[in-house]
Motif scaffolding. Structure first.
Motif, PDB file in Angstrom:
ATOM      1  N   TYR A  19       0.834  -1.202   0.000  1.00 40.45           N
ATOM      2  CA  TYR A  19       0.000   0.000   0.000  1.00 40.45           C
ATOM      3  C   TYR A  19       0.870   1.255   0.000  1.00 40.45           C
ATOM      4  CZ  TYR A  19      -3.134   3.631   1.669  1.00 40.45           C
ATOM      5  OH  TYR A  19      -3.843   4.804   1.810  1.00 40.45           O
ATOM      6  N   ARG A  20       1.915   1.253   0.838  1.00 35.28           N
ATOM      7  CA  ARG A  20       2.802   2.427   0.887  1.00 35.28           C
ATOM      8  C   ARG A  20       3.523   2.623  -0.442  1.00 35.28           C
ATOM      9  NH1 ARG A  20       5.671   0.995   6.148  1.00 35.28           N
ATOM     10  NH2 ARG A  20       7.471   1.185   4.817  1.00 35.28           N
ATOM     11  N   GLU A  22       2.504   1.585  -3.494  1.00 34.83           N
ATOM     12  CA  GLU A  22       1.521   1.996  -4.513  1.00 34.83           C
ATOM     13  C   GLU A  22       1.113   3.449  -4.370  1.00 34.83           C
ATOM     14  OE1 GLU A  22      -1.790  -0.672  -4.238  1.00 34.83           O
ATOM     15  OE2 GLU A  22      -0.590  -2.407  -4.816  1.00 34.83           O
ATOM     16  N   ASN A  23       1.063   3.946  -3.155  1.00 34.25           N
ATOM     17  CA  ASN A  23       0.629   5.323  -2.912  1.00 34.25           C
ATOM     18  C   ASN A  23       1.794   6.265  -2.650  1.00 34.25           C
ATOM     19  OD1 ASN A  23      -2.399   5.113  -2.958  1.00 34.25           O
ATOM     20  ND2 ASN A  23      -1.891   3.499  -1.499  1.00 34.25           N
ATOM     21  N   ASP A  24       3.006   5.800  -2.913  1.00 31.11           N
ATOM     22  CA  ASP A  24       4.214   6.603  -2.776  1.00 31.11           C
ATOM     23  C   ASP A  24       4.304   7.277  -1.404  1.00 31.11           C
ATOM     24  OD1 ASP A  24       6.651   7.447  -3.755  1.00 31.11           O
ATOM     25  OD2 ASP A  24       5.812   9.353  -4.470  1.00 31.11           O
ATOM     26  N   LEU A  25       4.110   6.454  -0.364  1.00 30.87           N
ATOM     27  CA  LEU A  25       4.188   6.968   1.008  1.00 30.87           C
ATOM     28  C   LEU A  25       5.490   6.486   1.623  1.00 30.87           C
ATOM     29  CD1 LEU A  25       0.577   6.136   2.188  1.00 30.87           C
ATOM     30  CD2 LEU A  25       1.441   8.364   1.510  1.00 30.87           C
ATOM     31  N   SER A  33       2.127  13.831   3.727  1.00 25.83           N
ATOM     32  CA  SER A  33       1.611  13.597   2.387  1.00 25.83           C
ATOM     33  C   SER A  33       0.095  13.473   2.337  1.00 25.83           C
ATOM     34  CB  SER A  33       2.231  12.321   1.800  1.00 25.83           C
ATOM     35  OG  SER A  33       1.829  11.213   2.575  1.00 25.83           O
ATOM     36  N   SER A  34      -0.550  13.273   3.466  1.00 24.48           N
ATOM     37  CA  SER A  34      -1.997  13.113   3.439  1.00 24.48           C
ATOM     38  C   SER A  34      -2.665  14.429   3.747  1.00 24.48           C
ATOM     39  CB  SER A  34      -2.418  12.040   4.432  1.00 24.48           C
ATOM     40  OG  SER A  34      -1.922  12.358   5.702  1.00 24.48           O
ATOM     41  N   SER A  39      -7.305  10.841   7.976  1.00 16.35           N
ATOM     42  CA  SER A  39      -6.477   9.978   7.139  1.00 16.35           C
ATOM     43  C   SER A  39      -5.044   9.969   7.669  1.00 16.35           C
ATOM     44  CB  SER A  39      -6.516  10.452   5.696  1.00 16.35           C
ATOM     45  OG  SER A  39      -5.710   9.631   4.895  1.00 16.35           O
ATOM     46  N   GLU A  80      -8.135   2.541   5.072  1.00 14.42           N
ATOM     47  CA  GLU A  80      -7.129   3.011   4.123  1.00 14.42           C
ATOM     48  C   GLU A  80      -6.784   1.983   3.046  1.00 14.42           C
ATOM     49  OE1 GLU A  80      -5.783   6.070   3.916  1.00 14.42           O
ATOM     50  OE2 GLU A  80      -6.988   6.728   5.627  1.00 14.42           O
ATOM     51  N   ILE A  81      -6.763   0.709   3.375  1.00 17.92           N
ATOM     52  CA  ILE A  81      -6.272  -0.296   2.426  1.00 17.92           C
ATOM     53  C   ILE A  81      -7.410  -1.087   1.805  1.00 17.92           C
ATOM     54  CG2 ILE A  81      -4.788  -2.321   2.156  1.00 17.92           C
ATOM     55  CD1 ILE A  81      -3.005  -1.159   4.359  1.00 17.92           C
TER      56      ILE A  81
END
Length: 187
Positions: A19-20, A22-25, A33-34, A39, A80-81
Motif C-alpha cells: 500500500y505504501r 503503490e501510494n508513494d508513502l 503527504s496526506s 487519514s 485506508e487499504i
C-alpha cells in the motif's frame, strides 16, 4: 501459535508495504503527504502498528491477548487499504483463540485424566490391601489359597476383578502370580 502469528504478520506487513509503495508513502512522509487529519491519524496508526514485521507481530500478539483493542488497529487498515482486511483479521483472531483454548483445554483434560487414574490406582491398592487383611483369618500376615478363595466369592472382590478386567475364574492364576516365592501364601 508463534508460527501462525509470524506468518500472519508477514502477510499484514506485506499488505501495508504494498500500500505504501503503490501510494508513494515514505516512512517519514506519511503525515505530511496526506490531506485530511483523520487519514493522517489512520496512516500514523498503520505505520506504528503494521509498519514493520516486529510491530505487526507485536500488534497481532496484543490483539489476541487483549493488550490492544482490535478496532484500534484494524479500522485504519480497513479504511485506508481494504475493507476485506477486517474479516481476515477476525478469522485470525478466531483461529488463534481456538488454538489457544484447544491447547489449554487439552492440558487441563490430560492432567485431570492422569490425576483420576492415579487416584483410582491408589484406591484400588488400598481396597485390595483391606480385602487381603480381612482374608487373613489367623493374623499371620499371609493369605493362603483357602483364605483367598473365600474372599474371591465376596461381592467386593468380584467387583475388583471387574475393575481390573479379569474373570473371577482366573483367581487361581492371580493367586499364583502374587505368590512369587511359591510358598502357597501371599503376603
Amino acid at each position: 501459535l508463534s508460527l501462525m502469528i509470524y506468518v500472519v504478520g508477514i502477510y499484514f506487513t506485506q499488505l501495508v508495504t504494498d500500500y505504501r509503495i503503490e501510494n508513494d508513502l515514505s516512512l517519514a512522509g506519511i503525515s505530511s503527504s496526506s490531506s485530511s487529519s483523520s487519514s493522517s491519524a489512520s496512516l500514523e496508526t498503520i505505520q506504528q502498528a503494521w509498519g514493520s514485521l516486529g510491530s505487526t507481530i507485536f500488534s497481532l500478539f496484543q490483539a489476541v491477548t487483549g493488550g490492544v483493542s482490535w478496532k484500534e488497529i484494524v479500522d485504519p487498515l480497513k479504511d485506508e487499504i481494504s475493507f476485506l482486511i477486517a474479516p481476515m483479521f477476525a478469522f485470525y483472531i478466531l483461529f488463534a483463540l481456538l488454538c489457544m483454548f484447544n491447547v489449554i483445554t487439552g492440558v487441563f483434560v490430560e492432567t485431570a485424566l492422569l490425576t483420576a487414574k492415579a487416584d483410582k490406582n491408589v484406591y484400588m491398592v488400598n481396597h485390595l490391601r483391606t480385602l487381603f487383611q480381612k482374608a487373613d483369618n489367623n493374623g499371620s500376615g499371609r493369605v493362603s489359597w483357602a483364605e483367598f478363595s473365600k474372599v474371591v466369592e465376596s461381592g467386593e472382590m468380584q467387583e475388583v476383578f471387574k475393575q481390573i478386567d479379569m474373570d473371577v475364574n482366573e483367581a487361581d492364576s492371580l493367586f499364583r502370580l502374587l505368590d512369587n516365592d511359591d510358598s502357597g501364601t501371599i503376603s
